[in-house]
Design a protein around this motif. Structure first.
Motif, short mmCIF file in Angstrom:
data_model
loop_
_atom_site.label_atom_id
_atom_site.label_comp_id
_atom_site.label_asym_id
_atom_site.label_seq_id
_atom_site.Cartn_x
_atom_site.Cartn_y
_atom_site.Cartn_z
N ASP A 289 16.90 61.65 26.57
CA ASP A 289 15.99 62.54 27.28
C ASP A 289 16.06 63.98 26.80
O ASP A 289 15.66 64.89 27.50
N ALA A 290 16.60 64.21 25.60
CA ALA A 290 16.69 65.57 25.06
C ALA A 290 15.29 66.13 24.84
O ALA A 290 14.38 65.43 24.41
N GLU A 291 15.14 67.41 25.13
CA GLU A 291 13.83 68.05 24.98
C GLU A 291 13.69 68.79 23.66
O GLU A 291 12.69 69.46 23.42
N GLU A 292 14.69 68.71 22.82
CA GLU A 292 14.61 69.28 21.49
C GLU A 292 15.60 68.55 20.60
O GLU A 292 16.39 67.72 21.05
N GLY A 293 15.54 68.84 19.31
CA GLY A 293 16.44 68.18 18.39
C GLY A 293 16.03 66.75 18.12
O GLY A 293 15.02 66.25 18.61
N GLY A 294 16.85 66.07 17.33
CA GLY A 294 16.56 64.69 16.99
C GLY A 294 17.27 64.32 15.71
O GLY A 294 18.19 65.01 15.25
N LYS A 295 16.86 63.19 15.12
CA LYS A 295 17.49 62.77 13.88
C LYS A 295 16.57 61.83 13.12
O LYS A 295 15.67 61.20 13.69
N ALA A 296 16.81 61.76 11.82
CA ALA A 296 16.20 60.74 10.97
C ALA A 296 17.36 60.06 10.23
O ALA A 296 18.26 60.74 9.72
N ALA A 297 17.35 58.73 10.20
CA ALA A 297 18.47 58.01 9.60
C ALA A 297 17.97 56.78 8.86
O ALA A 297 16.97 56.17 9.25
N ASN A 316 14.16 59.90 15.69
CA ASN A 316 14.17 60.31 17.09
C ASN A 316 13.90 61.80 17.18
O ASN A 316 14.43 62.59 16.40
N LYS A 317 13.07 62.19 18.15
CA LYS A 317 12.72 63.60 18.31
C LYS A 317 12.44 63.90 19.76
O LYS A 317 11.79 63.13 20.46
N GLY A 318 12.98 65.03 20.22
CA GLY A 318 12.72 65.50 21.57
C GLY A 318 11.74 66.67 21.55
O GLY A 318 11.77 67.51 20.65
N PHE A 319 10.87 66.70 22.55
CA PHE A 319 9.87 67.76 22.66
C PHE A 319 9.92 68.34 24.07
O PHE A 319 10.04 67.60 25.05
N ALA A 320 9.79 69.66 24.16
CA ALA A 320 9.69 70.32 25.46
C ALA A 320 8.23 70.33 25.91
O ALA A 320 7.33 70.63 25.11
N LEU A 321 8.01 69.98 27.15
CA LEU A 321 6.67 70.07 27.74
C LEU A 321 6.62 71.36 28.54
O LEU A 321 6.87 71.39 29.75
N GLY A 322 6.36 72.46 27.84
CA GLY A 322 6.43 73.76 28.48
C GLY A 322 7.86 74.05 28.92
O GLY A 322 8.83 73.69 28.25
N ASP A 323 7.99 74.70 30.07
CA ASP A 323 9.32 74.98 30.62
C ASP A 323 9.72 73.97 31.68
O ASP A 323 10.80 74.08 32.26
N TYR A 326 10.01 67.31 29.50
CA TYR A 326 10.50 66.85 28.20
C TYR A 326 9.79 65.55 27.84
O TYR A 326 9.27 64.83 28.70
N LEU A 327 9.77 65.28 26.56
CA LEU A 327 9.28 64.00 26.04
C LEU A 327 10.15 63.65 24.84
O LEU A 327 10.24 64.43 23.89
N ASN A 328 10.82 62.51 24.90
CA ASN A 328 11.70 62.08 23.83
C ASN A 328 11.18 60.76 23.28
O ASN A 328 10.96 59.81 24.04
N THR A 329 11.00 60.69 21.98
CA THR A 329 10.42 59.49 21.39
C THR A 329 11.27 59.00 20.22
O THR A 329 11.91 59.79 19.53
N THR A 330 11.28 57.69 20.04
CA THR A 330 12.04 57.05 18.97
C THR A 330 11.17 56.00 18.28
O THR A 330 10.47 55.23 18.95
N ILE A 331 11.24 55.98 16.96
CA ILE A 331 10.58 54.95 16.16
C ILE A 331 11.65 54.26 15.33
O ILE A 331 12.52 54.92 14.74
N ALA A 387 9.69 49.10 16.43
CA ALA A 387 9.91 49.41 17.84
C ALA A 387 9.62 50.88 18.11
O ALA A 387 9.86 51.75 17.26
N LEU A 388 9.13 51.15 19.31
CA LEU A 388 8.79 52.50 19.74
C LEU A 388 9.23 52.69 21.19
O LEU A 388 9.02 51.80 22.03
N THR A 389 9.86 53.82 21.48
CA THR A 389 10.16 54.15 22.87
C THR A 389 9.75 55.60 23.14
O THR A 389 9.86 56.47 22.25
N VAL A 390 9.31 55.83 24.34
CA VAL A 390 8.97 57.17 24.82
C VAL A 390 9.59 57.33 26.20
O VAL A 390 9.40 56.48 27.07
N ASN A 391 10.33 58.40 26.40
CA ASN A 391 10.94 58.70 27.70
C ASN A 391 10.55 60.12 28.07
O ASN A 391 10.71 61.05 27.26
#
Length: 967
Positions: A289-297, A316-323, A326-331, A387-391
């Protein structure tokens, strides 16, 4: 800024965290510049986390009681913490994943609910409770940024793992990564000894979707959750002879590991809290559920035999939805090539062989001398998965609107039994005297598994210490089967006798693939949960509405039809002029289809209510209770309870225990699955023979004709007792005993044939196949012990963290019975349930699992070494064979090139260990010689290793390399 509330399964410990630093203390000797003024310790810790970009776990209520010192200048992280906390009773501890936690040097439970976090930090694997927020230097803002982690086993916030009255393992994302595995099921097996993920081969859909079990029970006796919400099961039911035969579990590999923040494993019965299936325990998967950061592996590996090449790519990448959100997605994309450990085909593939006095076979057909002998493919299936996930979560109207989406598509190809030339039924002889496919064929079972789920909910906390959570979850799993490289033998006769085609024309035109059938299972769940903390106790109550749906989709006509037989009579008898077949096997060879009469579209509604309460009866004793009512359309209602407690005898020793009742409702597949398939079973002489076996639903004509009643729920009684001992600040030990009694266990019967009773004979004659029937037919008793010990220390110039975890379990079938008043009542129970069915439940999983792991850190290097012992197990398959215990060695080395980039290399099963070779239930064994006595082939059979049960598989050593970039 959003308030972070992450609910695994209800219960919680207070945590404050900043950005998850995956390198954590890998660079612990790096000097950083600090400017932290003297202030209250909780605010100083927030400022420390802010300046270091480092996760810190601490109790807000505990830390705010102390005053921290100022820190100015260049320090390492740990030196800065030591200076800052000097003069307080607080201590900084680094767990085996490099995660920082703050604890009391001397714990006083009467004054603090938060226990020694160094003890929590490695119960099987370290606790990872990290959030991603902006720090502020005000008490009110700090309170808002506290992350309350709800831990499976209690619905009351404010509990540490050690305070819970039942054992819970919290498995971090890093611990999962360190296994070197690419599948979640294999990761769990590597680090949680109570979890098993057995392999089998040539077992149809089970090759594509392996059964996952907890504490040696069935796959359907463990409940799986995602973010605390009930997960749907897979649509497949394991009807072949493998671990979990007759059950339907959850697809553990549908969720990519890169999307997982942590996994919680509750090792105790919890049906009174969470409903059906939670007999062995609960597995809760928490998404990132991180709102920033991520990784590629990226990771590449292959087995020592040069096959099974696997490429795994994660993003995996986290995004902030304003203040406010959050939106965290993984492929994830994983491509795994097949493995093959088949033995040589030792029996004759062509007609004309003669058996000699010594039992060897003299080749007749000259093609026998040069025929390929590697005709089978026995091992892991060929597999590709996307596979795809969005939280996501967003603060709205004083609460949080949240949800998740998971999707996976997996394509698998596994092999069936090879059909050789001398197989008149499956590979019929044509008018030229040769088989339809002269050199034989290996049918392939192609599965496409689609899995999707989504959840949306709203939760809100109130000023009076109450909260409410309303959510809706939908999940669906579908499997489509297509059989390729096959033929329908009866259709070859149809083309010959009905269409008048020549042998060559038949070989050219006969279809080689067919859609067999499809399965679909879906689950809709509506939850309403309410919690309230009172002065002396906490209360939780809620309601759940659920709808289960199950469908069987018919296959193509070619996949199931018998073209040369009508009502059991061969329609081409006497037309072959003495050459070729007139009656061949129906349907696609290898994996037959499902006809329209077997199609299913059924649903079931469930309504549930629960009540949960927890209190400190005295300062050192926590008592919790749960009561749940469930009403199922079908078998009716059930009421279950749980009573549990935790007694802190001293500051370092606690006792915990629980008693509960539970249940498991019949799965939709057990209620409604019906199919006729070809299964290879051990014949009287020990060889495998093909047999038509039907699995019939309990409301079928066959079942009703012999008086078989509807399935009812399984009922369980669970008892557990454990001890938690903090030997020192760095050594922790837990031991838990458990006993699980299950009555009316749903099992699938033996392949019922004719001659057992007149009533059954008539029913089987009508069905046209032997029958396998789902019945409430067994009572079982399971006993076991779980042991976990951890030790965190310094050595070899770095840090060393050791974890020892073990599970010892034994299940006994104490009673077998058939339905009273049915046509099976007069049949000896051993004819209804074979010794093999009992053996599957009692013996096919290891008696013990032991794991010893060590994590070593030195500057930019980490080394993870793990020894996994798989205990003895016994397989009954025509004969009985006990397989010896084996120890597998896993190692993974990480090098952190810089803060962002790291490289890894490793091996699973480093020393290429295999299970004992198979001596029972083999096939295609024999020795063939030519006219001069020269040996063409001599083979004990194609199943070098047991195809029925292989706890760690039989692929050998797996070596891999990888790279990871964090941003």
């Amino acid at each position: 800024m959003r308030s972070k509330h992450v609910y695994l399964l209800p219960a919680a410990c207070f945590v404050y965290g900043l950005n998850v630093s995956q390198t954590v203390i890998a660079a612990e000797k790096q000097m950083l510049q600090f400017d932290i003024k003297a202030q209250r310790a909780d605010l100083a810790l927030i400022e420390f986390a802010k300046q270091t970009d480092q996760t810190v776990i601490f109790s807000f209520d505990l830390a705010k009681q102390y005053q921290a010192q100022s820190v100015f200048g260049f320090y390492t992280k740990l030196d800065a913490l030591d200076a800052m906390l000097k003069g307080t009773e607080l201590d900084a501890v680094v767990d085996q994943n490099g995660l920082l936690s703050i604890k009391l040097k001397q714990i006083n439970r009467k004054d603090n609910n938060m226990k020694n976090l160094s003890g929590i930090s490695a119960a099987v694997v370290p606790l990872l409770l990290a959030s991603n927020t902006q720090a502020v230097a005000a008490d009110q803002a700090a309170q808002e940024n506290i992350e309350k982690i709800a831990v499976v086993g209690s619905r009351v916030e404010g509990r540490s793992v050690e305070d819970l009255p039942v054992p819970v393992d919290i498995l971090s994302a890093e611990a999962l990564e360190n296994t070197g595995q690419t599948e979640v099921g294999r990761m769990l097996q590597a680090i949680a000894p109570s979890f098993n993920f057995s392999s089998s081969s040539i077992s149809d859909g089970t090759d594509a979707l392996r059964p996952a079990t907890l504490r040696g029970l069935g796959p359907d006796q463990t409940l799986v959750l995602i973010n605390g919400k009930r997960r749907h099961q897979a649509s497949i039911i394991h009807i072949n002879t493998s671990v979990g035969r007759g059950t339907a579990g959850t697809d553990m590999n549908a969720i990519p590991a890169a999307s997982i923040k942590r996994i919680e494993v509750l090792r105790d019965g919890a049906a009174a809290q969470y409903g059906s299936d939670a007999i062995a325990g609960v597995i809760n998967i928490v998404l990132k559920d991180a709102e920033e950061g991520g990784k590629a592996a990226i990771n590449y590996g292959e087995y020592s035999e040069g096959d099974g090449e696997t490429v795994n790519i994660d993003f995996n990448k986290g995004f902030a939805l304003g203040d406010e959100g959050y939106l965290n997605t993984t492929i994830n994309y994983r491509d795994r090539a097949p493995t093959n450990r088949a033995g040589l085909h030792g029996s004759c593939q062509f007609y004309g062989c003669t058996e000699l006095e010594d039992g060897t076979l003299l080749a007749g057909d000259p093609r026998e001398l040069t025929a390929p002998r590697d005709t089978f493919r026995i091992g892991d299936a060929d597999s590709q998965q996307f596979a795809l996930t969005v939280n996501t979560g967003y603060e709205l109207a004083g609460g949080e609107l949240y949800g998740f989406i998971t999707y996976s598509n997996r394509e698998n190809e596994s092999a069936a039994f090879f059909r050789h030339n001398a197989n008149a039924s499956g590979n019929p002889v044509l008018q030229d005297g040769d088989a339809t496919i002269p050199m034989g064929f290996l049918p392939k079972i192609n599965t496409v598994i689609d899995d999707v789920s989504y959840n949306v909910g709203f939760k809100k906390s109130f000023d009076n210490d109450a909260s409410i959570d309303l959510s809706y979850t939908y999940g669906e799993n579908s499997i489509d089967y297509t059989t390729s490289d096959t033929i329908n033998g009866s259709y070859a006769n149809y083309l010959r006798y009905e269409q008048g085609l020549t042998a060559d024309e038949i070989r050219t035109t006969i279809p080689r693939s067919a859609y067999a059938y499809g399965l679909e299972l879906s689950l809709q769940t509506l939850n309403l949960d309410y919690t309230k903390d009172y002065e002396h106790f906490s209360l939780a109550l809620g309601a759940e509405l659920r709808t289960d749906e199950f469908r069987i989709l018919e296959g193509s006509e070619y996949a199931y039809r018998d073209y040369d037989t009508v009502d059991g009579v061969s329609i081409y008898a006497g037309l072959n002029d003495g050459i070729g077949s007139v009656d061949a096997a129906s349907g696609a060879q290898g994996f037959g289809g499902s006809d329209p009469a077997s199609s299913v579209d059924e649903s079931r509604d469930v309504i549930s209510f629960y009540l949960d309460a927890e209190t400190y009866v005295i300062d050192d004793v926590i008592i919790s209770g749960a009561l749940r009512y469930d009403n199922y359309k079908g078998f009716g209602d059930t009421v279950n309870f749980k009573l549990a407690g935790n007694w802190s005898i001293t500051e370092d020793v606690s006792l915990r225990g629980a008693v509960s009742t539970g249940f498991r409702a019949p799965s939709m597949q057990q209620l409604y699955f019906n199919n006729v398939s070809t299964q290879f079973v051990v014949g009287p002489n020990g060889d495998l023979i093909a047999e038509q076996v039907g699995t019939f639903r309990n409301d079928s004509t066959l079942a009703q004709s012999i008086g078989i009643p509807k399935l009812k729920e399984e009922k369980s009684q669970n008892r557990s007792l454990g001890i938690v001992y903090n030997v020192t600040d760095n050594i922790n030990l837990t031991i838990d005993y458990y006993a699980i009694d299950i009555d009316d266990r749903i099992v699938i019967s033996n392949r019922l044939g004719k001659g057992l009773s007149d009533t059954l004979d008539a029913a089987l004659e009508s069905a046209g196949a032997g029958a396998g029937q789902f019945l409430n037919g067994a009572d079982t008793e399971t006993e076991g012990v779980d042991l976990v010990a951890t030790w965190n220390t310094e050595g070899l110039g770095g840090t060393l963290d050791f974890t020892f975890a073990a599970n010892f379990t034994k299940t006994d079938v104490v009673d077998l019975f058939t339905p009273a008043g049915s046509g099976l009542e007069t049949i000896p129970v051993e004819d209804v349930f074979s010794a093999q069915e009992t053996s599957i439940i009692e013996e096919w999983q290891p008696e013990d699992r032991i794991n010893l792991s060590a994590l070593y850190r030195l500057e930019d290097w980490t080394v993870n070494l793990s020894l996994n012992r798989y205990g003895e197990y016994t397989v009954e398959d025509g004969g009985r064979q006990k397989y010896g215990a084996e120890i597998l060695t896993d190692v993974k080395v990480n090098y952190f090139f810089n803060e962002n980039l790291s490289f890894n290399i490793g091996a699973n099963n480093l020393f290429d260990v295999y299970p004992d070779k198979n001596t029972i239930g083999n096939s295609r064994s024999g020795t063939i010689v030519d006219a001069n006595g020269n040996t063409i082939v001599s083979s004990p059979g194609v199943f070098t290793y047991s195809r029925r049960s292989a706890p760690f598989g039989f692929n050998g050593a797996y070596y891999y390399v990888g790279a990871e970039y964090k941003f």
